[in-house]
Design an enzyme around this catalytic site. Sequence first.
Site, PDB file in Angstrom:
ATOM      1  CE  LYS A  22      -1.707   1.570   3.782  1.00 37.13           C
ATOM      2  NZ  LYS A  22      -1.551   2.953   4.203  1.00 37.13           N
ATOM      3  CG  ASN A  23       2.258   2.587   3.417  1.00 43.77           C
ATOM      4  OD1 ASN A  23       1.176   3.045   3.186  1.00 43.77           O
ATOM      5  ND2 ASN A  23       2.599   2.404   4.607  1.00 43.77           N
ATOM      6  CB  CYS A 116      -5.298   9.725  10.823  1.00 43.96           C
ATOM      7  SG  CYS A 116      -3.816   9.017  11.472  1.00 43.96           S
ATOM      8  NE  ARG A 121       0.290  10.367   9.915  1.00 49.72           N
ATOM      9  CZ  ARG A 121      -0.239   9.530   9.423  1.00 49.72           C
ATOM     10  NH1 ARG A 121      -1.285   8.682   9.703  1.00 49.72           N
ATOM     11  NH2 ARG A 121       0.470   8.870   8.359  1.00 49.72           N
ATOM     12  CG  ASP A 305       3.185   1.101   9.413  1.00 48.89           C
ATOM     13  OD1 ASP A 305       3.345   1.430   8.257  1.00 48.89           O
ATOM     14  OD2 ASP A 305       2.579   2.123  10.153  1.00 48.89           O
ATOM     15  NE  ARG A 397      -7.111   4.154   5.245  1.00 54.31           N
ATOM     16  CZ  ARG A 397      -6.455   4.798   6.112  1.00 54.31           C
ATOM     17  NH1 ARG A 397      -6.578   5.155   7.272  1.00 54.31           N
ATOM     18  NH2 ARG A 397      -5.213   5.576   5.364  1.00 54.31           N
TER      19      ARG A 397
HETATM   20  C1  EPZ Z   1       3.941   6.911   6.204  1.00 58.08           C
HETATM   21  O1  EPZ Z   1       3.132   7.852   7.120  1.00 58.08           O
HETATM   22  C2  EPZ Z   1       3.126   5.733   6.057  1.00 58.08           C
HETATM   23  N1  EPZ Z   1       2.042   5.887   5.284  1.00 58.08           N
HETATM   24  C3  EPZ Z   1       2.686   5.170   7.409  1.00 58.08           C
HETATM   25  O2  EPZ Z   1       1.916   4.055   7.319  1.00 58.08           O
HETATM   26  C4  EPZ Z   1       3.851   4.708   8.246  1.00 58.08           C
HETATM   27  O3  EPZ Z   1       3.607   4.534   9.748  1.00 58.08           O
HETATM   28  C5  EPZ Z   1       4.764   6.163   8.550  1.00 58.08           C
HETATM   29  O4  EPZ Z   1       5.212   6.391   7.039  1.00 58.08           O
HETATM   30  C6  EPZ Z   1       6.239   5.645   9.171  1.00 58.08           C
HETATM   31  O5  EPZ Z   1       6.575   4.375   8.478  1.00 58.08           O
HETATM   32  C7  EPZ Z   1       2.092   6.007   3.891  1.00 58.08           C
HETATM   33  O6  EPZ Z   1       3.219   5.756   3.375  1.00 58.08           O
HETATM   34  C8  EPZ Z   1       0.741   6.263   3.133  1.00 58.08           C
HETATM   35  P1  EPZ Z   1       6.136  10.238   8.379  1.00 58.08           P
HETATM   36  P2  EPZ Z   1       3.875   9.275   7.005  1.00 58.08           P
HETATM   37  O7  EPZ Z   1       6.080  11.455   7.661  1.00 58.08           O
HETATM   38  O8  EPZ Z   1       4.639   9.612   5.694  1.00 58.08           O
HETATM   39  C9  EPZ Z   1       6.019  13.229  12.050  1.00 58.08           C
HETATM   40  C10 EPZ Z   1       0.005   2.539   7.555  1.00 58.08           C
HETATM   41  O9  EPZ Z   1      -0.644   2.138   8.782  1.00 58.08           O
HETATM   42  N2  EPZ Z   1       6.100  14.359  10.976  1.00 58.08           N
HETATM   43  O10 EPZ Z   1       7.312   9.415   8.450  1.00 58.08           O
HETATM   44  O11 EPZ Z   1       2.899  10.346   7.398  1.00 58.08           O
HETATM   45  C11 EPZ Z   1       4.659  12.480  12.147  1.00 58.08           C
HETATM   46  O12 EPZ Z   1       3.865  13.272  12.943  1.00 58.08           O
HETATM   47  C12 EPZ Z   1       0.654   4.026   7.596  1.00 58.08           C
HETATM   48  O13 EPZ Z   1       0.099   2.164   6.686  1.00 58.08           O
HETATM   49  C13 EPZ Z   1       6.267  15.811  11.378  1.00 58.08           C
HETATM   50  O14 EPZ Z   1       6.317  16.090  12.532  1.00 58.08           O
HETATM   51  O15 EPZ Z   1       4.842   9.006   7.946  1.00 58.08           O
HETATM   52  C14 EPZ Z   1       5.065  11.037  12.642  1.00 58.08           C
HETATM   53  O16 EPZ Z   1       5.343  11.221  14.141  1.00 58.08           O
HETATM   54  C15 EPZ Z   1       0.354   4.639   8.922  1.00 58.08           C
HETATM   55  N3  EPZ Z   1       6.227  16.470  10.296  1.00 58.08           N
HETATM   56  C16 EPZ Z   1       6.403  11.064  12.302  1.00 58.08           C
HETATM   57  O17 EPZ Z   1       7.016  12.085  11.561  1.00 58.08           O
HETATM   58  C17 EPZ Z   1       5.967  16.091   8.916  1.00 58.08           C
HETATM   59  O18 EPZ Z   1       5.915  17.091   8.099  1.00 58.08           O
HETATM   60  C18 EPZ Z   1       6.520   9.934  10.984  1.00 58.08           C
HETATM   61  O19 EPZ Z   1       5.775  10.386  10.124  1.00 58.08           O
HETATM   62  C19 EPZ Z   1       5.880  14.994   8.751  1.00 58.08           C
HETATM   63  C20 EPZ Z   1       5.846  14.017   9.747  1.00 58.08           C
END
Ligand code: EPZ
Length: 417
Positions: A22-23, A116, A121, A305, A397
Amino acid sequence: MSRFEIIGKAPIRGEISVQGAKNAVLPILAATIMTEEVCVIDNCPYLRDVDKTILVLRGLGSKVMRTDHTITVSDNGYCDCEICETLMRQMRSSIIFLGAILTRCKKAVLSMPGGCPIGQRPIDLHLKALKKLGVKIKEEHGFIYCYADKITGADIHLDFPSVGATENIMLASVMAQGTTTISNAAREPEIKDLANFLNSMGAKITGAGESQIRIEGVCELHGTRYRVMPDRIVAGTYLIAAAITGGDITITDAEPDNMNAICDTLIQMGANLDIGDNKIHIMSADRLKAVEIIRTMPYPGFPTDIQSPFMSLLSVANGTSILVENIFENRFRHVDELVRMGADIKVSGRTAIIKGVDELYGATVRARELRGGAALVLAGLCANGKTIVDNTEYIDRGYERIEECLSKCGAHIKRVN
Ligand code: EPZ
């Protein structure tokens, strides 16, 4: 609305072919708008998030056809630059279109993706990086207005190795004037898959999968055909399904090299794993051991995840385990539901203390987000009696027909609408 009805205690035995990731497929589909030529994407799973992404593509003007697990995206010669608020709210990960729309249109209007169930996020890292590439950004009335005369390569350091921010920087800089470097980039395998897809379109990206990525801007991108990588989290979930029921399954079409933290933890718990090039065979008869402490970390650390599916397994392990969730601030939504099934779990902030019990018992529980919902299905598989898992749309999802995969391997699970 539908629910799963599960009668526990049946060992999961057999073979499961792992769905596409998915990701990986979501950013890859977003990237198709950057060329007017046809892109054919194979191994696309049947997921609600993929359905929503197809709606976004069509809303932007792409022609999208799906035949089985293959999605074909062709261009109508124009691309809108706005994603409607409804779709953004339904799937916040549509933010991944931002970089691709900017590359195609040099402007973009998106509603703030919002939070979410697992956390707020924020997208501050995305926006800070895009500004370094020359994008002007205004946030007003819940919308993000982006505009760039031209996108110019830059050296970008991420304060945190954000997956989405890394992907948006790649998508926004792939046709920039000059070269972009990303330091402290996310190293998740899905980043590498996106880079491989973009390079198959004619991009010049090196270092993806490492913490330093280099993107040399090119003048155009052409159509391509590409097969999405297997989903390592879904593969891990099914390994846990065998482990939690004392079963024996082989996961095929997997990429074990992307699953070291998952496999190492299962082995540490006492499961027997036979790991091949593209398959993993797990045999798990006896009660597994607790793990002293697990901390979720950016890749290659323990994946956030898979945290909740593992929590279900730890709930019936022999001993007490500690689980620390370092990535998202609210990723223990499944704990209350597991406790309803007899689990002994105490949460303090981002730390959960899981005292293994001899047995869970069936109950009516509610999925509140994707991976927590999968954790409840796993708990139902080993519980004594009948478990009902409500809100299966969360699980749909990210898991393609989970009830069919599991019932083919002996689980007593059915979907009731
Ligand atoms: C991706 O989310 C994945 N989703 C998530 O999978 C996964 O858990 C996550 O990466 C971590 O591996 C998709 O790829 C669609 P991040 P993403 O930006 O990109 C903080 C699932 O279950 N952050 O690495 O949103 C954020 O709040 C989903 O398949 C900021 O602070 O993850 C979080 O604490 C859930 N500012 C951390 O970084 C930003 O601008 C990780 O977020 C961006 C992120």
